[in-house]
Design a protein around this motif. Structure first.
Motif, PDB file in Angstrom:
ATOM      1  N   HIS A 252      -7.903  -2.470  -0.435  1.00 61.08           N
ATOM      2  CA  HIS A 252      -7.893  -1.322  -1.337  1.00 61.08           C
ATOM      3  C   HIS A 252      -9.020  -0.363  -0.953  1.00 61.08           C
ATOM      4  O   HIS A 252      -9.819  -0.646  -0.071  1.00 61.08           O
ATOM      5  CB  HIS A 252      -8.028  -1.769  -2.797  1.00 61.08           C
ATOM      6  CG  HIS A 252      -6.861  -2.561  -3.284  1.00 61.08           C
ATOM      7  ND1 HIS A 252      -5.552  -2.221  -3.008  1.00 61.08           N
ATOM      8  CD2 HIS A 252      -6.797  -3.712  -4.022  1.00 61.08           C
ATOM      9  CE1 HIS A 252      -4.740  -3.100  -3.557  1.00 61.08           C
ATOM     10  NE2 HIS A 252      -5.470  -4.019  -4.174  1.00 61.08           N
ATOM     11  N   SER A 253      -9.094   0.768  -1.654  1.00 63.83           N
ATOM     12  CA  SER A 253      -9.951   1.843  -1.182  1.00 63.83           C
ATOM     13  C   SER A 253     -11.417   1.670  -1.578  1.00 63.83           C
ATOM     14  O   SER A 253     -11.738   1.134  -2.632  1.00 63.83           O
ATOM     15  CB  SER A 253      -9.440   3.190  -1.704  1.00 63.83           C
ATOM     16  OG  SER A 253      -9.422   3.198  -3.115  1.00 63.83           O
ATOM     17  N   GLN A 254     -12.283   2.152  -0.694  1.00 60.85           N
ATOM     18  CA  GLN A 254     -13.689   2.324  -1.003  1.00 60.85           C
ATOM     19  C   GLN A 254     -13.837   3.653  -1.766  1.00 60.85           C
ATOM     20  O   GLN A 254     -12.886   4.411  -1.926  1.00 60.85           O
ATOM     21  CB  GLN A 254     -14.522   2.356   0.286  1.00 60.85           C
ATOM     22  CG  GLN A 254     -14.366   1.144   1.185  1.00 60.85           C
ATOM     23  CD  GLN A 254     -14.944  -0.123   0.581  1.00 60.85           C
ATOM     24  OE1 GLN A 254     -14.219  -1.052   0.251  1.00 60.85           O
ATOM     25  NE2 GLN A 254     -16.258  -0.159   0.436  1.00 60.85           N
TER      26      GLN A 254
ATOM     27  N   GLN B 288      -1.148   0.938   2.587  1.00 59.00           N
ATOM     28  CA  GLN B 288      -2.586   0.990   2.379  1.00 59.00           C
ATOM     29  C   GLN B 288      -3.109   2.404   2.218  1.00 59.00           C
ATOM     30  O   GLN B 288      -4.056   2.638   1.491  1.00 59.00           O
ATOM     31  CB  GLN B 288      -3.310   0.305   3.538  1.00 59.00           C
ATOM     32  CG  GLN B 288      -4.823   0.295   3.364  1.00 59.00           C
ATOM     33  CD  GLN B 288      -5.495  -0.638   4.328  1.00 59.00           C
ATOM     34  OE1 GLN B 288      -4.899  -1.591   4.781  1.00 59.00           O
ATOM     35  NE2 GLN B 288      -6.739  -0.363   4.640  1.00 59.00           N
ATOM     36  N   TYR B 289      -2.511   3.346   2.896  1.00 60.88           N
ATOM     37  CA  TYR B 289      -3.075   4.690   2.803  1.00 60.88           C
ATOM     38  C   TYR B 289      -1.958   5.709   2.777  1.00 60.88           C
ATOM     39  O   TYR B 289      -1.101   5.717   3.643  1.00 60.88           O
ATOM     40  CB  TYR B 289      -3.980   4.956   3.999  1.00 60.88           C
ATOM     41  CG  TYR B 289      -4.592   6.339   3.994  1.00 60.88           C
ATOM     42  CD1 TYR B 289      -5.714   6.630   3.230  1.00 60.88           C
ATOM     43  CD2 TYR B 289      -4.019   7.362   4.735  1.00 60.88           C
ATOM     44  CE1 TYR B 289      -6.274   7.896   3.221  1.00 60.88           C
ATOM     45  CE2 TYR B 289      -4.571   8.636   4.719  1.00 60.88           C
ATOM     46  CZ  TYR B 289      -5.701   8.874   3.961  1.00 60.88           C
ATOM     47  OH  TYR B 289      -6.234  10.138   3.950  1.00 60.88           O
TER      48      TYR B 289
ATOM     49  N   TYR C  55      -8.668   3.628  -7.146  1.00 63.19           N
ATOM     50  CA  TYR C  55      -8.755   2.358  -6.419  1.00 63.19           C
ATOM     51  C   TYR C  55      -7.422   2.005  -5.780  1.00 63.19           C
ATOM     52  O   TYR C  55      -7.350   1.686  -4.615  1.00 63.19           O
ATOM     53  CB  TYR C  55      -9.217   1.267  -7.382  1.00 63.19           C
ATOM     54  CG  TYR C  55      -9.574  -0.048  -6.730  1.00 63.19           C
ATOM     55  CD1 TYR C  55     -10.440  -0.106  -5.641  1.00 63.19           C
ATOM     56  CD2 TYR C  55      -9.068  -1.243  -7.221  1.00 63.19           C
ATOM     57  CE1 TYR C  55     -10.777  -1.316  -5.054  1.00 63.19           C
ATOM     58  CE2 TYR C  55      -9.407  -2.459  -6.651  1.00 63.19           C
ATOM     59  CZ  TYR C  55     -10.259  -2.490  -5.565  1.00 63.19           C
ATOM     60  OH  TYR C  55     -10.587  -3.696  -4.994  1.00 63.19           O
ATOM     61  N   HIS C  56      -6.362   2.072  -6.549  1.00 59.76           N
ATOM     62  CA  HIS C  56      -5.004   1.986  -5.996  1.00 59.76           C
ATOM     63  C   HIS C  56      -3.995   2.234  -7.106  1.00 59.76           C
ATOM     64  O   HIS C  56      -4.334   2.197  -8.303  1.00 59.76           O
ATOM     65  CB  HIS C  56      -4.733   0.642  -5.296  1.00 59.76           C
ATOM     66  CG  HIS C  56      -4.650  -0.547  -6.214  1.00 59.76           C
ATOM     67  ND1 HIS C  56      -3.584  -0.799  -7.036  1.00 59.76           N
ATOM     68  CD2 HIS C  56      -5.513  -1.567  -6.430  1.00 59.76           C
ATOM     69  CE1 HIS C  56      -3.781  -1.914  -7.708  1.00 59.76           C
ATOM     70  NE2 HIS C  56      -4.956  -2.395  -7.368  1.00 59.76           N
TER      71      HIS C  56
ATOM     72  N   THR D 136     -13.929   7.155  -2.796  1.00 56.12           N
ATOM     73  CA  THR D 136     -13.448   8.423  -2.264  1.00 56.12           C
ATOM     74  C   THR D 136     -13.349   9.403  -3.428  1.00 56.12           C
ATOM     75  O   THR D 136     -12.589   9.151  -4.373  1.00 56.12           O
ATOM     76  CB  THR D 136     -12.056   8.273  -1.612  1.00 56.12           C
ATOM     77  OG1 THR D 136     -12.082   7.219  -0.646  1.00 56.12           O
ATOM     78  CG2 THR D 136     -11.629   9.575  -0.951  1.00 56.12           C
TER      79      THR D 136
ATOM     80  N   ASN E  19      -3.090   3.338  -1.832  1.00 57.86           N
ATOM     81  CA  ASN E  19      -4.514   3.438  -2.161  1.00 57.86           C
ATOM     82  C   ASN E  19      -4.987   4.859  -2.416  1.00 57.86           C
ATOM     83  O   ASN E  19      -5.748   5.094  -3.353  1.00 57.86           O
ATOM     84  CB  ASN E  19      -5.366   2.834  -1.036  1.00 57.86           C
ATOM     85  CG  ASN E  19      -5.348   1.314  -1.057  1.00 57.86           C
ATOM     86  OD1 ASN E  19      -5.007   0.711  -2.057  1.00 57.86           O
ATOM     87  ND2 ASN E  19      -5.690   0.697   0.055  1.00 57.86           N
ATOM     88  N   HIS E  20      -4.592   5.801  -1.570  1.00 59.25           N
ATOM     89  CA  HIS E  20      -5.122   7.159  -1.663  1.00 59.25           C
ATOM     90  C   HIS E  20      -4.028   8.108  -2.142  1.00 59.25           C
ATOM     91  O   HIS E  20      -3.000   8.254  -1.485  1.00 59.25           O
ATOM     92  CB  HIS E  20      -5.684   7.610  -0.315  1.00 59.25           C
ATOM     93  CG  HIS E  20      -6.896   6.839   0.104  1.00 59.25           C
ATOM     94  ND1 HIS E  20      -8.156   7.115  -0.363  1.00 59.25           N
ATOM     95  CD2 HIS E  20      -7.022   5.773   0.928  1.00 59.25           C
ATOM     96  CE1 HIS E  20      -9.019   6.265   0.165  1.00 59.25           C
ATOM     97  NE2 HIS E  20      -8.352   5.436   0.947  1.00 59.25           N
TER      98      HIS E  20
END
Length: 290
Positions: free
Chosen positions: A244-246, A281-282, A106-107, A248, A75-76
């Motif tokens: 997935h990411s908010q 995820q991260y 987003y990913h 950032t 994701n990040h």
């Protein structure tokens, strides 16, 4: 159909007005040489390294027809080479221009179709499942970068140009994949012409989240690896937390190659459901030579 653009400057894409108009008309544009050959070679060496931190987190997904596709998802973007590509000016600024405003990462997923065994992807829209993540508008763009040459024999992407104008289509599950309503696809293919997206290593396809696309199994003696980075409009932050990411903000970098060679690896994991593998995820930083 003027959908292909060539890049000679390795740090910046000269975005033209017709590129943006063609993107919204056809749902995609192709940028040749988005990554220079030195950048592609560094990426290949990075991923093929036996000590690659990213590759240790690969998993397989059933295509519903007896084969699997290997993937890694994060994701990040961090400070390893993949993160530098995700955050590089020539990708981020191009996506922001095409989408009409600030975007965030987003990913990204690395999709690996190995020779003679790589599985297929059914017809789908990315927003067909991102919709369920609380993303209210289909204001997302994906950048598929060819790590290897991609052609009909090894399972290149197939698209239906202008299908993003159809809006979101209902999706169902086949195997471990989600596919667009087959009956509706049959009718759509009567009015829209299917197009193979054949890319040379370093080329990229930039496409709208509602563009219908699929790919065949890899029947060739050659592997087919691609990296697909997805970007969401900053003002389209999902209304609920999910895998997935908010929003950032992206720390944009340029150029890609001139980056530190040593970083630190930190990661968190989550299961999306009982049957799928762990998702990466991260990723903040990844230890690997570039």
């Amino acid at each position: 159909m003027n959908d292909s653009y060539n890049v000679n400057n390795i740090s910046r894409v000269p975005v033209l007005d017709d590129m943006k108009s063609n993107f919204w008309k056809n749902g995609f544009v192709i940028i040749r040489n988005l990554l220079s050959q030195p950048e592609v070679e560094k990426l290949k060496n990075n991923l093929e390294d036996p000590e690659s931190a990213i590759m240790r987190h690969s998993y397989s997904q059933d295509d519903g027809n007896g084969r699997n596709v290997k993937m890694v998802l994060w994701n990040h973007p961090g400070s390893d080479l993949t993160g530098m590509i995700n955050r590089c000016q020539k990708i981020v600024h191009t996506c922001s221009y095409l989408m009409g405003g600030e975007v965030y990462h987003y990913h990204t997923k690395l999709v690996m179709k190995d020779a003679k065994t790589g599985g297929a992807f059914q017809w789908h829209q990315d927003y067909g499942y991102w919709y369920r993540n609380g993303v209210l508008f289909p204001d997302l763009i994906s950048v598929q970068i060819a790590i290897d040459d991609m052609d009909l024999e090894n399972g290149c992407l197939q698209i239906l140009p202008s299908s993003h104008k159809l809006g979101r289509i209902d999706h169902i599950r086949i195997g471990e994949q989600v596919t667009a309503d087959p009956e509706r696809i049959t009718e759509i293919k009567k009015v829209l012409t299917q197009m193979p997206v054949q890319l040379t290593s370093g080329d990229a396809l930039l496409f709208h989240s509602n563009l219908l696309h699929r790919s065949d199994q890899n029947q060739s003696e050659r592997r087919r690896w691609a990296m697909i980075s997805c970007y969401n409009r900053a003002n389209n932050n999902p209304v609920k937390p999910h895998h997935h990411s908010q929003y950032t903000p992206i720390q944009v970098v340029s150029p890609i190659i001139a980056q530190p060679s040593i970083c630190i690896f930190v990661a968190h994991y989550s299961n999306s459901n009982k049957t799928t593998k762990d998702f990466l995820q991260y990723v903040a930083f990844v230890f690997c030579p570039i």
